[in-house]
Motif scaffolding. Structure first.
Motif: not given
Length: 321
Positions: A257-275
């Protein structure tokens, strides 16, 4: 058949090598070049592995370029515990006599500028793509399609509870690409690639087929299989990258499906893709996020293309796949 022109941006890497093998054996694709960044291994080692993979298929005519050797901001953390110090399962193959070129970022830019129908399949961290965008965003107006093996949606990560390795290695690079690429990104993440498992049954089967290719695949995946057993209790190994190539060729292999995605830069969730699947941000979708795949159809496609001449045999191995 009109071939689709592609650049493969990669960090070889065992599953990168398998993805390159699939691409080399797919008549729909014209590979203009391989660009290498650091990820699974440092970029210079990855470029040597790219040459080795090209040699297996007699395709040393395809140029290999080294691009960025460090992430945008983070210190480099490789996956040599997963892929071996040499990135090829600790086989330490003799170096291939072939040319490794520099300026991979410039190659990406120049190729896009001079063609209006080139796509990019990115199998590693997105550092090269981010750098190319920063240097000349206008060149990407000519980009046909962009496929990225990376990210997660609803499944756990493979290097942290929430992050997939490629985006974790260079989260700033990944986030920059998602926010600045003028084309929608096809996100081939762990939700679908975790289902692609090369099992001992399949490896035993292919060793009855083409000896050179099956020997190469068996050798490089042995270390990978041991790692997956020790880390995840999987009998076999997850081969993420080939699915990105297969999906580029045949969209029927996956759904999403289509969605907006961004990626976390730092902290405990570094590298997570936020969908943003519920559209909280009200941003225009910048990605097509894959959620389902037909792993059996993929595996037959993968095997039939690499082991040409054995299609009928492969079609009748329901007990193996």
């Amino acid at each position: 058949m009109k071939k689709r022109k592609i650049i493969i941006d990669c960090d070889p890497g065992i599953d990168d090598a398998l993805a390159i093998l699939l691409a080399l054996n797919s008549e729909e694709l014209e590979i203009l070049g391989l660009t290498v960044t650091s990820g699974n291994v440092p970029a210079r080692i990855g470029a040597k592995n790219a040459l080795k993979t090209l040699q297996i298929c007699g395709r040393l005519d395809i140029p290999v370029y080294v691009g960025e050797e460090l992430p945008l901001k983070r210190e480099l953390v490789t996956a040599q515990d997963t892929h071996g110090d040499d990135g090829m399962g600790e086989n330490f193959y003799e170096e291939v006599e072939g040319t490794i070129l520099d300026n991979g970022v410039d190659f990406i830019i120049d190729t896009l500028k001079n063609n209006k129908d080139v796509s990019i399949i990115a199998l590693g961290p997105l550092t090269n793509i981010a750098k190319a965008l920063m240097k000349d965003k206008e060149a990407f107006a000519n980009l046909d399609e962009f496929v990225s093996m990376g990210g997660t949606f609803r499944i756990h990560g493979n290097c942290s509870p929430v992050a997939e390795f490629n985006y974790w290695v260079d989260p700033e690079g990944a986030d920059y690409v998602y926010k600045h690429l003028p084309k929608k990104i096809h996100m081939v993440g762990l939700d679908v690639t975790r289902k692609i498992v090369l099992t001992p049954n399949i490896i035993e089967f292919i060793n009855r087929l083409d000896k050179e290719k099956s020997k190469f695949i068996t050798e490089i995946t042995r270390f990978y299989i041991d790692f997956h057993w020790d880390q995840e209790g999987i009998i076999g190994c997850v081969i993420n990258d080939p699915l990105a190539v297969a999906y580029f060729i045949d969209r029927n292999l996956c759904k999403g499906f289509d969605s907006y995605v961004e990626v976390v830069h730092d902290g405990i969730a570094i590298g997570q893709s936020i969908v943003d699947s519920f559209d909280f941000y009200k941003n225009k979708p910048n990605a097509h996020v894959l959620t389902h795949t037909d792993e059996k159809t993929f595996m037959k496609m993968f095997l039939k293309r690499i082991f040409k001449g054995y299609e009928d045999v492969i079609d009748n191995i329901e007990g193996v796949i």
